[in-house]
Design a protein around this motif. Sequence first.
Motif, PDB file in Angstrom:
ATOM      1  N   VAL A 235       2.811  -6.073   1.940  1.00 42.67           N
ATOM      2  CA  VAL A 235       1.963  -6.459   0.815  1.00 42.67           C
ATOM      3  C   VAL A 235       2.727  -6.323  -0.504  1.00 42.67           C
ATOM      4  CG1 VAL A 235       0.883  -4.187   0.483  1.00 42.67           C
ATOM      5  CG2 VAL A 235      -0.328  -6.257  -0.191  1.00 42.67           C
ATOM      6  N   ARG A 236       3.619  -5.314  -0.611  1.00 40.57           N
ATOM      7  CA  ARG A 236       4.396  -5.175  -1.843  1.00 40.57           C
ATOM      8  C   ARG A 236       5.300  -6.391  -2.035  1.00 40.57           C
ATOM      9  NH1 ARG A 236       7.759   0.183  -2.272  1.00 40.57           N
ATOM     10  NH2 ARG A 236       8.715  -0.725  -0.413  1.00 40.57           N
ATOM     11  N   GLU A 237       5.955  -6.825  -0.957  1.00 40.71           N
ATOM     12  CA  GLU A 237       6.832  -7.993  -1.046  1.00 40.71           C
ATOM     13  C   GLU A 237       6.043  -9.248  -1.440  1.00 40.71           C
ATOM     14  OE1 GLU A 237       9.790 -10.542   1.919  1.00 40.71           O
ATOM     15  OE2 GLU A 237       9.129  -8.531   2.479  1.00 40.71           O
ATOM     16  N   LEU A 238       4.858  -9.395  -0.882  1.00 43.73           N
ATOM     17  CA  LEU A 238       4.030 -10.569  -1.173  1.00 43.73           C
ATOM     18  C   LEU A 238       3.576 -10.568  -2.632  1.00 43.73           C
ATOM     19  CD1 LEU A 238       2.574 -13.054   0.076  1.00 43.73           C
ATOM     20  CD2 LEU A 238       0.625 -11.550   0.515  1.00 43.73           C
TER      21      LEU A 238
ATOM     22  N   ASP B   2       4.636 -13.505  -5.201  1.00 45.56           N
ATOM     23  CA  ASP B   2       3.605 -14.445  -5.640  1.00 45.56           C
ATOM     24  C   ASP B   2       3.129 -14.181  -7.056  1.00 45.56           C
ATOM     25  OD1 ASP B   2       3.855 -15.362  -3.092  1.00 45.56           O
ATOM     26  OD2 ASP B   2       1.723 -15.293  -2.594  1.00 45.56           O
ATOM     27  N   LEU B   3       3.012 -12.890  -7.422  1.00 45.48           N
ATOM     28  CA  LEU B   3       2.402 -12.567  -8.712  1.00 45.48           C
ATOM     29  C   LEU B   3       3.337 -11.813  -9.654  1.00 45.48           C
ATOM     30  CD1 LEU B   3      -1.112 -11.399  -7.397  1.00 45.48           C
ATOM     31  CD2 LEU B   3      -0.441 -13.688  -8.157  1.00 45.48           C
ATOM     32  N   GLY B   4       4.450 -11.334  -9.129  1.00 45.61           N
ATOM     33  CA  GLY B   4       5.374 -10.572  -9.972  1.00 45.61           C
ATOM     34  C   GLY B   4       4.860  -9.204 -10.334  1.00 45.61           C
ATOM     35  N   ILE B   5       4.014  -8.600  -9.473  1.00 43.24           N
ATOM     36  CA  ILE B   5       3.458  -7.275  -9.755  1.00 43.24           C
ATOM     37  C   ILE B   5       3.652  -6.387  -8.543  1.00 43.24           C
ATOM     38  CG2 ILE B   5       1.731  -8.133 -11.383  1.00 43.24           C
ATOM     39  CD1 ILE B   5      -0.345  -7.886  -9.163  1.00 43.24           C
ATOM     40  N   ASP B   6       3.531  -5.058  -8.760  1.00 45.53           N
ATOM     41  CA  ASP B   6       3.585  -4.082  -7.680  1.00 45.53           C
ATOM     42  C   ASP B   6       2.171  -3.782  -7.200  1.00 45.53           C
ATOM     43  OD1 ASP B   6       6.347  -3.676  -7.544  1.00 45.53           O
ATOM     44  OD2 ASP B   6       6.278  -2.397  -9.345  1.00 45.53           O
ATOM     45  N   PRO B   7       2.040  -3.197  -5.999  1.00 42.23           N
ATOM     46  CA  PRO B   7       0.711  -2.786  -5.540  1.00 42.23           C
ATOM     47  C   PRO B   7       0.046  -1.848  -6.543  1.00 42.23           C
ATOM     48  CG  PRO B   7       2.290  -2.670  -3.740  1.00 42.23           C
ATOM     49  CD  PRO B   7       3.077  -2.937  -4.987  1.00 42.23           C
ATOM     50  N   GLY B   8      -1.293  -1.846  -6.559  1.00 38.81           N
ATOM     51  CA  GLY B   8      -2.053  -1.017  -7.477  1.00 38.81           C
ATOM     52  C   GLY B   8      -1.939   0.456  -7.148  1.00 38.81           C
ATOM     53  N   PRO B   9      -2.422   1.305  -8.068  1.00 36.75           N
ATOM     54  CA  PRO B   9      -2.267   2.760  -7.888  1.00 36.75           C
ATOM     55  C   PRO B   9      -2.996   3.290  -6.656  1.00 36.75           C
ATOM     56  CG  PRO B   9      -3.663   2.235  -9.791  1.00 36.75           C
ATOM     57  CD  PRO B   9      -3.025   0.976  -9.366  1.00 36.75           C
ATOM     58  N   GLN B  10      -4.166   2.723  -6.306  1.00 41.79           N
ATOM     59  CA  GLN B  10      -4.912   3.243  -5.157  1.00 41.79           C
ATOM     60  C   GLN B  10      -4.133   3.000  -3.870  1.00 41.79           C
ATOM     61  OE1 GLN B  10      -8.928   1.829  -4.982  1.00 41.79           O
ATOM     62  NE2 GLN B  10      -9.435   2.956  -3.130  1.00 41.79           N
ATOM     63  N   LEU B  11      -3.580   1.798  -3.715  1.00 42.45           N
ATOM     64  CA  LEU B  11      -2.815   1.484  -2.514  1.00 42.45           C
ATOM     65  C   LEU B  11      -1.521   2.295  -2.475  1.00 42.45           C
ATOM     66  CD1 LEU B  11      -3.213  -0.408  -0.075  1.00 42.45           C
ATOM     67  CD2 LEU B  11      -1.736  -2.061  -1.218  1.00 42.45           C
ATOM     68  N   THR B  12      -0.936   2.509  -3.636  1.00 50.07           N
ATOM     69  CA  THR B  12       0.306   3.285  -3.705  1.00 50.07           C
ATOM     70  C   THR B  12       0.061   4.739  -3.300  1.00 50.07           C
ATOM     71  OG1 THR B  12       1.137   1.851  -5.463  1.00 50.07           O
ATOM     72  CG2 THR B  12       2.186   4.005  -5.225  1.00 50.07           C
ATOM     73  N   ARG B  13      -1.069   5.314  -3.777  1.00 47.54           N
ATOM     74  CA  ARG B  13      -1.390   6.696  -3.409  1.00 47.54           C
ATOM     75  C   ARG B  13      -1.632   6.812  -1.901  1.00 47.54           C
ATOM     76  NH1 ARG B  13      -4.286   6.625  -8.363  1.00 47.54           N
ATOM     77  NH2 ARG B  13      -6.214   6.084  -7.274  1.00 47.54           N
TER      78      ARG B  13
END
Length: 1020
Positions: free
Chosen positions: A220-223, A227-238
């Motif tokens: 999901v991080r690669e996607l 696609d959007l030029g962003i990293d996963p959000g804080p909840q998913l990262t935690r």
Amino acid sequence: MSGDVSFAVLGPLEVRAGDERLRLGGPIPARVLATLLLEPGRTVSVSRLVAAAWDDEPPTTAAHQVRKAIADLRQRIPGGATAIATEGPGYRIDVDPARLDLTLFSHRLQQARGALDAHRPAEAAGHLRDALALWRGPVLAGGSGPVIAAASAVLEERRLTAVEQLVELRLALGESGELIGDLRELIAEHPLRETLRGHLMLALYRSGRQAEALAEFGRVRELLVEDLGIDPGPQLTRLHEAILRDSPELAAPEPAAPPAAPPAAPSSDTARTPAGAPCTLPPDLPDFTGRERELRHLLAPPDPGLPDAAARILGIDGMGGSGKTALALHAAHRLAPGYPDGRLYADLRGFSSAENPRPPGAVIGSLLRILGTPGERIPDDLDGRTALWRATLADRRVLLVLDDAADAAQVRPLLPASSGCLVLVTSRTRMTGLDGADWISVAAMPPTDGLALITRVLGADRVRAEPGAAAELGSLCGHLPLALRIAGARLRSRPRWTVRHLVDRLGDEARRIDELSSGDQSVKATLQLSYEAMAPAHREALRLLGLHPGRDMGVHSAAALLGTGLREAEDVLEHLLDMNLACQYEMGRYALHDMVRSFTHSLHGAPPRPEERAALQRVLDHFLAATEEACRIRFPGRAPAGPAAPAPPEAGLPGRPGPVDAAAAEDWFEREQGALLAAAECAERAGFDRHAVHLARNLAFHLNSRSGLEEFGRVAAVAVAAARRLGDPAVLRVSLSNQAVAHCKLGRFPEGVTAATEALGVAAGLADRSGEAVCLTLLGLLQSLLGDLGAARRHLERGAALHRELSDPRQEAYTLCNLSSALTWTGRHAEAAAAAARAVALAGRAGTAGEQVSALNDLAVARLALGEEQEALAALERAMDLAGECRMPENLGLTLALAAEACQRTGRTVLAGDHAERALELIRAHGTAMRQAVVENVLGRVHLLRGAPERARELHADALRSAEAVGYRIESARALHGLALAHEALGDPDRARAHRDRADAAFAALTGAAAPDTDLAPVP
């Protein structure tokens, strides 16, 4: 609005009246209705409805078309006139919230929120499941304009939010591995939703698949970066970090401790439930679908007016494969929180291939051991075990599922005495001897639920790719849950198969029952258990009843098939009803379930055994004798067609003792029509050719009188095929003549000429002058419709003269009606009026209401052409008085259209408008393409006279399409002429001139003259 009407927008738009899906008349009415249903109870402006109905720039007539669509919907939907209200600048639809899936969806989401607020997560999950089960695909199946697309996007977001919430609750309730497959499917459809990714990572982690959970985060991080030029959000990262360190906080929750058992009075002979209340219920089906009405009944609290001194007993009966066990277990899991002292399941094996039904004493022994009673304390005898069982359950709240019970004697000893207990019983038979039980029957699923089950088993993508084939698959499976699941399982195990491929394989009814097997599941094996449980006489009766050609049957035809008396046949049918192998839609009418019919076909011999062929002949004899009697009463002027049938029943028609009038005979035909059509086709296939010919002819009289034209065409073809094999020229002539009539009514004029020409040759070879006269009339009619007016007139004049010579007033009247039309087309209106007037007199003497109405319509056409409006109105008023007797709605539609024109010409404009509206409604509901063209052209003239040229243009354009579809040249010419006049009135001289030129050319080819200044409809 009718209480049987329901609406569904969470998928392809559907409106149903009972089990019948209503046709909405095209994409514009469908989008208008969908827009109203998206905002039930609120006024939607016409401008918003226009924006919803057209993807691109709407036409200048868009507002008018929306109003036309509203009027059409009010007609098509039972109760639509009151449900769809005009309010200020727009329209509002008022729908019972329980009859619209969108409002049900919202209500169940509210129930889920309420359960969560009350800290009842399992109940909340159930409400969310029910809410999501309502969805069948995108709103309007994705086919919509921007307005509906926007609303669909909002609803889709609500659906996904509910999905995420349900997954979260299931995780909180301890599920993990069973969620993974569903989550992967959801993520494939919505790859950027981080909440779903997080749920999948947690489910994988709790299933011992930590490496896969971490790999999911990497994907999901690669996607997101790409696609959007962003990293996963804080909840998913935690969550990712917690999985890396194997955090204890991610562990699955511990099951909730069961409530403590209530204190019990000491007893020396009562075993008590241990602290850990037992639960032996098999798991609930994760894809349980439908059965909402039955579930509501099972989950409803008991009636407070009922005595509460005994256990509550709920029974579910139904045929094998109908989903009784799945329903009982689904309800049991939903009810489980209310029974903290135990949830027990016992398979009674009432219908088992390998074992006999379990003795109740053995079942009680097993249940007592589950509850902790030591084996040495369990008595050996049934009475002792029953007493200990009931004492053990005293003052307890226990839920007991008794599955697959054989009979009431097996169940009675197992029933608790405690009022705190609930017993769910399933059986293939309804146990009327089980006192106090509240029974519900489950049969085939409604088509929408069947399609939803296929979707859940097979996957939404494959169903969306072949929606038509998926619907056919449900029908071929009889909407039986077991058959649907097997079909879905076969397709899932064969990813290269299309749904259409399996549908084609199931299309062969002889092989269908064998196709529906997968692994250890088989529809045939399931039904075989019910079959083997019956007495030999009942098995033989079921096998023979499977030969019945109709989908349902009365007692009389069943008795003929079985070769028994009426009482014996009724007893057999009632036994099959008790065994849930047959159903009863109305008193005295029985039907085998589709899968049961297929099962019986697998039992039949190939070729048929002598006793099977004898049974088939008996039922065909019965239908032939009955139709001969019905035709004798209903069509008394009918000419004989040679030796046909056994003597008619002595006491009138089957099921109608005593004297029978024409109305009763017609009602009998209506009730038996489906079985009679199937019987004629069955007779032809089985080689009973004389039965096929005469059954088809008898049924054709009824079908023609009720405008059942597609079926008329089918039986006419059956009769001709059988007559050719018989080698009987007289029967062939009659069959070919009937086929020519069917071709004519269906707009297949060249085929009709071929059949009539062959019939004329056969009649001449037989020196059958009456047959020649009939064939000359048919040829003249068909040639006139093809535009060969000279040949048509010659044939019709010869036919009328021959009928007159043979003293056949009814056929002469019919021929003169057609001659009047041909004379009108060539402008010879006075001669047309004279021919029609003679036809009226002849039909009156013959006492045939249908021919009188046709002749009066022709007379009115000629009188209007002569400018004699009052005389035309007098004829039409007589026709309207008679129309109810002939019960041919397309004839009445033409009468009303002509009356509208006569009234408009004489200044009775309000009455003209009423007649015009009724005529259009009748003709579009019941008329052929030919008759629609005639009536639409007449009404186009009426609206032009009323100063509504745009409406006139629409009607003439519709008439042109109808006429050109069947090659009806004279009405095509009239429609072009009407379009020229309408465009002229609309101020469009170029289009008017173009249509006038085409009309002149068409009339010149037909009559040798240009289009007339005025133009009146002939009557085919």
